[in-house]
Design a protein around this motif. Structure first.
Motif, PDB file in Angstrom:
ATOM      1  N   GLN A  51       0.821  -1.206   0.000  1.00  0.00           N
ATOM      2  CA  GLN A  51       0.000   0.000   0.000  1.00  0.00           C
ATOM      3  C   GLN A  51       0.857   1.259   0.000  1.00  0.00           C
ATOM      4  O   GLN A  51       0.550   2.236  -0.695  1.00  0.00           O
ATOM      5  N   ALA A  80       0.975   3.998  -2.935  1.00  0.00           N
ATOM      6  CA  ALA A  80       0.698   5.390  -2.576  1.00  0.00           C
ATOM      7  C   ALA A  80       1.822   6.309  -3.037  1.00  0.00           C
ATOM      8  O   ALA A  80       1.577   7.423  -3.510  1.00  0.00           O
ATOM      9  N   ILE A 132       1.401   6.777  -6.822  1.00  0.00           N
ATOM     10  CA  ILE A 132       0.336   7.730  -7.138  1.00  0.00           C
ATOM     11  C   ILE A 132       0.761   9.151  -6.776  1.00  0.00           C
ATOM     12  O   ILE A 132       0.424  10.115  -7.482  1.00  0.00           O
ATOM     13  N   LYS A 182       0.740  12.401  -9.195  1.00  0.00           N
ATOM     14  CA  LYS A 182       0.137  13.700  -8.860  1.00  0.00           C
ATOM     15  C   LYS A 182       1.148  14.826  -8.982  1.00  0.00           C
ATOM     16  O   LYS A 182       0.827  15.920  -9.436  1.00  0.00           O
ATOM     17  N   HIS A 190      -7.613  10.970  -9.879  1.00  0.00           N
ATOM     18  CA  HIS A 190      -8.716  10.547  -9.015  1.00  0.00           C
ATOM     19  C   HIS A 190      -8.527   9.066  -8.707  1.00  0.00           C
ATOM     20  O   HIS A 190      -8.693   8.220  -9.587  1.00  0.00           O
ATOM     21  N   GLY A 191      -8.158   8.774  -7.462  1.00  0.00           N
ATOM     22  CA  GLY A 191      -7.880   7.385  -7.125  1.00  0.00           C
ATOM     23  C   GLY A 191      -6.658   6.917  -7.883  1.00  0.00           C
ATOM     24  O   GLY A 191      -5.566   7.452  -7.724  1.00  0.00           O
ATOM     25  N   HIS A 192      -6.859   5.924  -8.765  1.00  0.00           N
ATOM     26  CA  HIS A 192      -5.767   5.408  -9.590  1.00  0.00           C
ATOM     27  C   HIS A 192      -5.938   5.806 -11.053  1.00  0.00           C
ATOM     28  O   HIS A 192      -5.295   5.211 -11.925  1.00  0.00           O
ATOM     29  N   SER A 193      -6.774   6.801 -11.318  1.00  0.00           N
ATOM     30  CA  SER A 193      -7.047   7.216 -12.696  1.00  0.00           C
ATOM     31  C   SER A 193      -6.486   8.605 -12.962  1.00  0.00           C
ATOM     32  O   SER A 193      -6.577   9.507 -12.120  1.00  0.00           O
ATOM     33  N   GLU A 249      -9.358   8.801 -20.042  1.00  0.00           N
ATOM     34  CA  GLU A 249      -8.593   8.625 -18.810  1.00  0.00           C
ATOM     35  C   GLU A 249      -7.569   7.507 -18.985  1.00  0.00           C
ATOM     36  O   GLU A 249      -7.735   6.627 -19.834  1.00  0.00           O
ATOM     37  N   ARG A 269      -6.200   4.603 -16.580  1.00  0.00           N
ATOM     38  CA  ARG A 269      -6.446   3.961 -15.289  1.00  0.00           C
ATOM     39  C   ARG A 269      -5.302   2.994 -14.978  1.00  0.00           C
ATOM     40  O   ARG A 269      -5.035   2.057 -15.728  1.00  0.00           O
ATOM     41  N   GLU A 290      -3.712   0.009 -13.039  1.00  0.00           N
ATOM     42  CA  GLU A 290      -4.124  -1.194 -12.317  1.00  0.00           C
ATOM     43  C   GLU A 290      -2.893  -1.843 -11.699  1.00  0.00           C
ATOM     44  O   GLU A 290      -1.859  -1.985 -12.368  1.00  0.00           O
TER      45      GLU A 290
END
Length: 240
Positions: free
Chosen positions: A61, A65, A68, A72, A86-89, A209, A211, A213
């Motif tokens: 995790q 994080a 991501i 960002k 947004h989240g993982h997108s 987008e 995404r 995974e």
């Protein structure tokens, strides 16, 4: 006297041949101790296993994080203002839009932006934070609420495919290098979302987008086969 000595020798012989038996209570005590030792070993093994799983889960995790967070940070750069996470997108917002009822980009500059931004995402995908758990990148297109479900589902898929056509176009002025295009072929997939997942203003329904995974804990990494590099001279998706 001879008789007494004979009796003593006989009694001693019988005492020596008498078998040794522990008491029933001693036997039960020994079995209980053995059971407790076995349970203690089993509990230690289970507790250690759970602790290891929880540690691996927390590390996964934290690594995702961090990945991501790097994405960002990329979108915070001045040249990529307007892209959001947004989240993982990764949402391109209005920077990459398609024409109404079309899978052609609304503006040629949108193609240029895709070729400018995605290679930076590929750099992050190769980084330690992302590469460890990243499974694939799904290009997900969207379609408006105008028209029927199957038509818009296909349109959103064609828009996703159009993005890959742009990225793999070897004839473009700002074409991606061969190593990046090869990486895209092994990592990227196309998807589609019809109007049942779209929301907001009309422009939001003509967007695209990326995404991200990630692999589940304990799952093996996908073994990507060497796919011959597409020459990128013609998109199978005719412009519309």
């Amino acid at each position: 006297m001879m008789g007494i000595r004979a009796l003593r020798r006989k009694a001693g012989k019988e005492d020596a041949e008498k078998p040794f038996w522990i008491s029933f209570s001693d036997l039960m005590t020994a079995l209980m101790v053995l059971f407790l030792v076995a349970m203690a070993v089993a509990l230690i093994a289970v507790t250690h296993g759970l602790a290891t799983i929880n540690k691996d889960k927390e590390e996964r995790q934290q690594t995702i994080a961090a990945c991501i967070a790097d994405v960002k940070a990329l979108t915070d750069r001045s040249e990529f203002q307007g892209v959001s996470v947004h989240g993982h997108s990764i949402d391109f917002g209005t920077l990459v839009l398609f024409g109404n009822d079309r899978h052609r980009f609304e503006n040629p500059t949108h193609e240029h932006f895709v070729r400018q931004f995605v290679p930076r995402v590929l750099d992050l995908a190769r980084s330690k934070q992302c590469e460890q758990w990243l499974k694939r990148v799904v290009v997900e297109g969207f379609a408006s609420q105008t028209g029927n479900y199957l038509y818009n589902l296909n349109l959103s898929y064609l828009r996703s495919q159009r993005v890959l056509c742009v990225l793999l176009d070897a004839q473009a002025a700002n074409a991606l290098v061969a190593t990046d295009r090869q990486f895209i072929q092994s990592l990227f997939l196309v998807g589609g979302s019809s109007f049942n997942t779209a929301a907001g203003e009309a422009a939001r329904m003509r967007r695209v987008e990326l995404r991200l995974e990630f692999r589940d804990l304990g799952s093996a990494r996908d073994q990507h086969t060497d796919i011959p590099l597409d020459p990128g001279v013609k998109c199978p998706n005719d412009l519309h």
